[in-house]
Design an enzyme around this catalytic site. Sequence first.
Site, PDB file in Angstrom:
ATOM      1  N   GLY A  50       0.772  -1.244   0.000  1.00 30.83           N
ATOM      2  CA  GLY A  50       0.000   0.000   0.000  1.00 30.83           C
ATOM      3  C   GLY A  50       0.801   1.290   0.000  1.00 30.83           C
ATOM      4  O   GLY A  50       0.333   2.313  -0.484  1.00 30.83           O
ATOM      5  N   GLU A 107       4.240   3.974   6.190  1.00 28.35           N
ATOM      6  CA  GLU A 107       3.024   3.164   6.065  1.00 28.35           C
ATOM      7  C   GLU A 107       1.939   3.998   5.404  1.00 28.35           C
ATOM      8  O   GLU A 107       1.866   5.215   5.614  1.00 28.35           O
ATOM      9  CB  GLU A 107       2.612   2.700   7.477  1.00 28.35           C
ATOM     10  CG  GLU A 107       1.400   1.832   7.572  1.00 28.35           C
ATOM     11  CD  GLU A 107       1.488   0.510   6.817  1.00 28.35           C
ATOM     12  OE1 GLU A 107       1.666   0.543   5.585  1.00 28.35           O
ATOM     13  OE2 GLU A 107       1.336  -0.542   7.457  1.00 28.35           O
ATOM     14  N   ASP A 108       1.109   3.370   4.605  1.00 25.00           N
ATOM     15  CA  ASP A 108       0.019   4.099   3.949  1.00 25.00           C
ATOM     16  C   ASP A 108      -1.062   4.495   4.946  1.00 25.00           C
ATOM     17  O   ASP A 108      -1.543   5.615   4.947  1.00 25.00           O
ATOM     18  CB  ASP A 108      -0.581   3.275   2.794  1.00 25.00           C
ATOM     19  CG  ASP A 108      -0.957   1.854   3.193  1.00 25.00           C
ATOM     20  OD1 ASP A 108      -0.690   1.450   4.341  1.00 25.00           O
ATOM     21  OD2 ASP A 108      -1.525   1.142   2.350  1.00 25.00           O
ATOM     22  N   ASP A 163      -4.662   1.464  10.897  1.00 31.98           N
ATOM     23  CA  ASP A 163      -6.077   1.209  11.187  1.00 31.98           C
ATOM     24  C   ASP A 163      -6.125   0.658  12.617  1.00 31.98           C
ATOM     25  O   ASP A 163      -6.060   1.422  13.570  1.00 31.98           O
ATOM     26  CB  ASP A 163      -6.529   0.213  10.099  1.00 31.98           C
ATOM     27  CG  ASP A 163      -7.989  -0.182  10.152  1.00 31.98           C
ATOM     28  OD1 ASP A 163      -8.539  -0.288  11.246  1.00 31.98           O
ATOM     29  OD2 ASP A 163      -8.590  -0.402   9.089  1.00 31.98           O
ATOM     30  N   LYS A 187      -6.624   6.060  11.251  1.00 31.85           N
ATOM     31  CA  LYS A 187      -8.032   5.946  11.693  1.00 31.85           C
ATOM     32  C   LYS A 187      -8.044   5.847  13.220  1.00 31.85           C
ATOM     33  O   LYS A 187      -7.975   4.737  13.768  1.00 31.85           O
ATOM     34  CB  LYS A 187      -8.660   4.680  11.105  1.00 31.85           C
ATOM     35  CG  LYS A 187      -8.816   4.653   9.601  1.00 31.85           C
ATOM     36  CD  LYS A 187      -9.485   3.339   9.168  1.00 31.85           C
ATOM     37  CE  LYS A 187      -9.600   3.226   7.676  1.00 31.85           C
ATOM     38  NZ  LYS A 187     -10.079   1.885   7.242  1.00 31.85           N
ATOM     39  N   PHE A 225     -13.841   2.544   5.027  1.00 26.34           N
ATOM     40  CA  PHE A 225     -12.902   1.863   4.132  1.00 26.34           C
ATOM     41  C   PHE A 225     -12.627   2.744   2.915  1.00 26.34           C
ATOM     42  O   PHE A 225     -13.544   3.274   2.285  1.00 26.34           O
ATOM     43  CB  PHE A 225     -13.475   0.509   3.692  1.00 26.34           C
ATOM     44  CG  PHE A 225     -12.468  -0.301   2.956  1.00 26.34           C
ATOM     45  CD1 PHE A 225     -11.445  -0.959   3.628  1.00 26.34           C
ATOM     46  CD2 PHE A 225     -12.505  -0.389   1.569  1.00 26.34           C
ATOM     47  CE1 PHE A 225     -10.489  -1.686   2.949  1.00 26.34           C
ATOM     48  CE2 PHE A 225     -11.551  -1.120   0.879  1.00 26.34           C
ATOM     49  CZ  PHE A 225     -10.539  -1.771   1.571  1.00 26.34           C
ATOM     50  N   ASP A 268      -5.863  -0.569  -1.662  1.00 28.38           N
ATOM     51  CA  ASP A 268      -6.689  -1.403  -2.538  1.00 28.38           C
ATOM     52  C   ASP A 268      -7.927  -1.957  -1.852  1.00 28.38           C
ATOM     53  O   ASP A 268      -8.009  -1.983  -0.628  1.00 28.38           O
ATOM     54  CB  ASP A 268      -5.875  -2.594  -3.040  1.00 28.38           C
ATOM     55  CG  ASP A 268      -5.639  -3.623  -1.937  1.00 28.38           C
ATOM     56  OD1 ASP A 268      -5.136  -3.232  -0.866  1.00 28.38           O
ATOM     57  OD2 ASP A 268      -5.985  -4.801  -2.125  1.00 28.38           O
ATOM     58  N   ARG A 275      -5.619   0.549  -6.470  1.00 29.64           N
ATOM     59  CA  ARG A 275      -4.403   1.209  -5.961  1.00 29.64           C
ATOM     60  C   ARG A 275      -3.953   2.362  -6.851  1.00 29.64           C
ATOM     61  O   ARG A 275      -3.241   3.240  -6.409  1.00 29.64           O
ATOM     62  CB  ARG A 275      -3.229   0.214  -5.921  1.00 29.64           C
ATOM     63  CG  ARG A 275      -3.404  -0.909  -4.933  1.00 29.64           C
ATOM     64  CD  ARG A 275      -2.077  -1.662  -4.791  1.00 29.64           C
ATOM     65  NE  ARG A 275      -2.232  -2.954  -4.142  1.00 29.64           N
ATOM     66  CZ  ARG A 275      -2.281  -3.142  -2.833  1.00 29.64           C
ATOM     67  NH1 ARG A 275      -2.217  -2.111  -2.016  1.00 29.64           N
ATOM     68  NH2 ARG A 275      -2.419  -4.339  -2.320  1.00 29.64           N
TER      69      ARG A 275
HETATM   70  P1  IMP Z   1      -3.945  -2.480  10.636  1.00 27.15           P
HETATM   71  O1  IMP Z   1      -3.030  -3.638  10.929  1.00 27.15           O
HETATM   72  O2  IMP Z   1      -5.379  -2.790  11.008  1.00 27.15           O
HETATM   73  O3  IMP Z   1      -3.478  -1.172  11.235  1.00 27.15           O
HETATM   74  O4  IMP Z   1      -4.014  -2.310   9.078  1.00 27.15           O
HETATM   75  C1  IMP Z   1      -2.984  -1.816   8.355  1.00 27.15           C
HETATM   76  C2  IMP Z   1      -3.036  -2.215   6.906  1.00 27.15           C
HETATM   77  O5  IMP Z   1      -4.347  -2.551   6.471  1.00 27.15           O
HETATM   78  C3  IMP Z   1      -2.620  -1.044   6.071  1.00 27.15           C
HETATM   79  O6  IMP Z   1      -1.245  -1.067   5.837  1.00 27.15           O
HETATM   80  C4  IMP Z   1      -3.414  -1.211   4.799  1.00 27.15           C
HETATM   81  O7  IMP Z   1      -2.665  -1.972   3.885  1.00 27.15           O
HETATM   82  C5  IMP Z   1      -4.643  -1.961   5.228  1.00 27.15           C
HETATM   83  N1  IMP Z   1      -5.795  -1.031   5.392  1.00 27.15           N
HETATM   84  C6  IMP Z   1      -6.242  -0.463   6.539  1.00 27.15           C
HETATM   85  N2  IMP Z   1      -7.305   0.325   6.314  1.00 27.15           N
HETATM   86  C7  IMP Z   1      -7.534   0.270   4.983  1.00 27.15           C
HETATM   87  C8  IMP Z   1      -8.511   0.900   4.121  1.00 27.15           C
HETATM   88  O8  IMP Z   1      -9.388   1.676   4.525  1.00 27.15           O
HETATM   89  N3  IMP Z   1      -8.401   0.599   2.791  1.00 27.15           N
HETATM   90  C9  IMP Z   1      -7.454  -0.251   2.286  1.00 27.15           C
HETATM   91  N4  IMP Z   1      -6.529  -0.853   3.056  1.00 27.15           N
HETATM   92  C10 IMP Z   1      -6.572  -0.596   4.396  1.00 27.15           C
HETATM   93 MG    MG Z   2      -0.200  -1.088   4.196  1.00 29.17          MG
END
Ligand code: IMP
Ligand code: MG
Length: 185
Positions: A48, A102-103, A106, A134, A155, A162, A168
């Site tokens: 991402g 990091e993109d 979450d 978030k 989302f 993606d 993407r």
């Molecule tokens: P986490 O482990 O829940 O913090 O998620 C992190 C990863 O989930 C990010 O690096 C993204 O690749 C993916 N991700 C989290 N939120 C979104 C979203 O809204 N759209 C797409 N990918 C997401």
């Molecule tokens: Mg990511």
Amino acid sequence: MNTIQIHDKQFEPFISYATIDETITRIADQLNTDFKGKTPLFLVILNGSFMFAADLLKKVNIPCEISFVKLSSYTGTQSTTQVRELIGFNEEVKGRSVIILEDIIDTGITMEKILERLNDMGSAEVKVATLLFKPSAFQKEFTIDYIGIQIPNDFIVGFGLDYNGLGRNTKDIYKIVEPKLKKSC
Ligand code: IMP
Ligand code: MG
């Protein structure tokens, strides 16, 4: 900007490239100040973050190295608690100042795992830079040093992010359009 369809879902315009670009310039300026005199290693979390990293690193003017790690934690539109490590870390992080790119953060599960690995491998200093965050989904305690834009727990796709492999390759970021519930009377 128009609404776009990806797989079975509709996405509406949410953050324009102009805003993304301003945000990235702000983060790059901060990094250029904070890491002056150091030669940090930027660790780009694939897939991402490739667009964020490409734009950011063009604005970073301190000497630096750039490396890539590939992880995956998402299926569909839900975060999973399982983080699959697809391309591993290597020894180059030992004793280094590392800046993780990091993109989006979450739940924070993915980043926590990365931070644990860097700590185990003996990085001297680790900072986290994320384009998007978030806060209402975040479940962890670690510090996020550089945050681009805080967004609600919706989302999103685009600018590297993606939905099941697609979406993407847009310059702007789009938000999912949730189907409106019909009121029953
Ligand atoms: P986490 O482990 O829940 O913090 O998620 C992190 C990863 O989930 C990010 O690096 C993204 O690749 C993916 N991700 C989290 N939120 C979104 C979203 O809204 N759209 C797409 N990918 C997401
Ligand atoms: Mg990511």
